[in-house]
Scaffold this motif. Structure first.
Motif, PDB file in Angstrom:
ATOM      1  N   THR A   1       0.811  -1.225   0.000  1.00  0.00           N
ATOM      2  CA  THR A   1       0.000   0.000   0.000  1.00  0.00           C
ATOM      3  C   THR A   1       0.841   1.270   0.000  1.00  0.00           C
ATOM      4  O   THR A   1       0.304   2.351  -0.250  1.00  0.00           O
ATOM      5  CB  THR A   1      -0.927   0.037   1.228  1.00  0.00           C
ATOM      6  OG1 THR A   1      -0.131   0.103   2.418  1.00  0.00           O
ATOM      7  CG2 THR A   1      -1.816  -1.194   1.281  1.00  0.00           C
TER       8      THR A   1
ATOM      9  N   ASN B   1      -1.655   7.842  -0.288  1.00  0.00           N
ATOM     10  CA  ASN B   1      -2.512   6.707   0.037  1.00  0.00           C
ATOM     11  C   ASN B   1      -2.867   6.770   1.520  1.00  0.00           C
ATOM     12  O   ASN B   1      -2.023   6.531   2.394  1.00  0.00           O
ATOM     13  CB  ASN B   1      -1.806   5.388  -0.284  1.00  0.00           C
ATOM     14  CG  ASN B   1      -2.735   4.194  -0.163  1.00  0.00           C
ATOM     15  OD1 ASN B   1      -3.760   4.256   0.506  1.00  0.00           O
ATOM     16  ND2 ASN B   1      -2.371   3.092  -0.815  1.00  0.00           N
TER      17      ASN B   1
ATOM     18  N   THR C   1      -4.572   4.800   3.270  1.00  0.00           N
ATOM     19  CA  THR C   1      -4.511   3.491   3.920  1.00  0.00           C
ATOM     20  C   THR C   1      -3.180   3.287   4.620  1.00  0.00           C
ATOM     21  O   THR C   1      -3.116   2.727   5.719  1.00  0.00           O
ATOM     22  CB  THR C   1      -4.731   2.373   2.889  1.00  0.00           C
ATOM     23  OG1 THR C   1      -5.978   2.566   2.245  1.00  0.00           O
ATOM     24  CG2 THR C   1      -4.702   1.005   3.548  1.00  0.00           C
ATOM     25  N   THR C   2      -2.115   3.763   4.001  1.00  0.00           N
ATOM     26  CA  THR C   2      -0.784   3.595   4.578  1.00  0.00           C
ATOM     27  C   THR C   2      -0.684   4.275   5.934  1.00  0.00           C
ATOM     28  O   THR C   2      -0.155   3.708   6.901  1.00  0.00           O
ATOM     29  CB  THR C   2       0.282   4.164   3.631  1.00  0.00           C
ATOM     30  OG1 THR C   2       0.218   3.475   2.386  1.00  0.00           O
ATOM     31  CG2 THR C   2       1.669   4.005   4.225  1.00  0.00           C
TER      32      THR C   2
END
Length: 229
Positions: A125, A130, A132-133
């Motif tokens: 990821t 991003n 999510t990271t």
């Protein structure tokens, strides 16, 4: 009677589990020797640093992660050996400190499995922008630091049990209890350690280094405890 052999000599259970303790210590030190020089970000690191590391060093993460299943197996085997050596005298006293320590080992295995899973997910990821990271890294830091609670539980249980049974020496028990205090203190301060990368993280590091020495000493004790029949 079925006996396991190594190098032509019979191995008792305590000796096997003592060797497992040394193997566990070696595995976790080797995993860190791979990850730290590769640039593993410290707890509380900025997301840019996290993206840069996991985006470029997935190979190091994969190699270090491959060592951990063996480490968890060896830690569990060590715990079983310690309980086996301590339970008879504990039952006579109506105590269960060694079981407390084994529970700590089992819980730290489970918690660190989540930490390793997150690291592997981050290699997929990690990318600028991003979201999510960022969420995964915060979760990683929280689990990594809170894991000190379970390490402390293992250290307290097996140190107190070992001291009361006369299995380990006073310096060894003191080392374990000191490491437990440092690791529990680090876990208690988890919010501060995550928010402010700095000297507070040294509490956990010092406790972890002492934990490794404690494990090695316990393994050597179990190896000497029960000579091969």
């Amino acid at each position: 009677m079925l006996r396991q052999t190594f190098g032509g000599a019979a191995l008792g259970f305590s000796r096997i589990t003592g060797i497992a303790a040394l193997g566990f210590a070696g595995a976790i030190v080797l995993a860190n020797a791979i990850m730290v020089p590769a640039g593993l970000p410290l707890t509380g690191a900025e997301i840019g640093e996290v993206n840069a590391f996991f985006g470029a060093r997935g190979d190091a993460v994969a190699v270090a992660s491959a060592l951990t299943p063996a480490a968890w197996l060896l830690a569990t085997l060590f715990g079983a050996g310690a309980v086996s050596a301590l339970r008879r005298s504990e039952r006579d006293r109506g105590e269960a400190w060694s079981l407390l320590g084994f529970a700590g080992l089992a819980l730290q295995n489970a918690t660190f499995a989540a930490v390793i899973a997150i690291r592997l997910a981050l290699t997929l990821t990690a990318a600028p922008g991003n979201a999510t990271t960022g969420g995964l890294w915060v979760l990683h830091d929280a689990l990594f630091t809170l894991n000190g609670t379970f390490l402390a539980l293992a250290l307290i249980g097996l140190s107190v049990a070992g001291l009361r049974a006369g299995l380990i020496r006073p310096w060894h028990g003191t080392l374990g209890l000191t490491a437990a205090a440092l690791l529990f203190g680090s876990a208690t301060l988890t919010p501060l350690i995550i928010d402010h990368a700095g000297p507070l993280g040294l509490l956990g590091l010092a406790g972890w280094l002492m934990w490794v020495v404690w494990i090695i000493a316990y393994g050597l004790t179990l190896i000497r405890l029960n000579p091969a029949p």
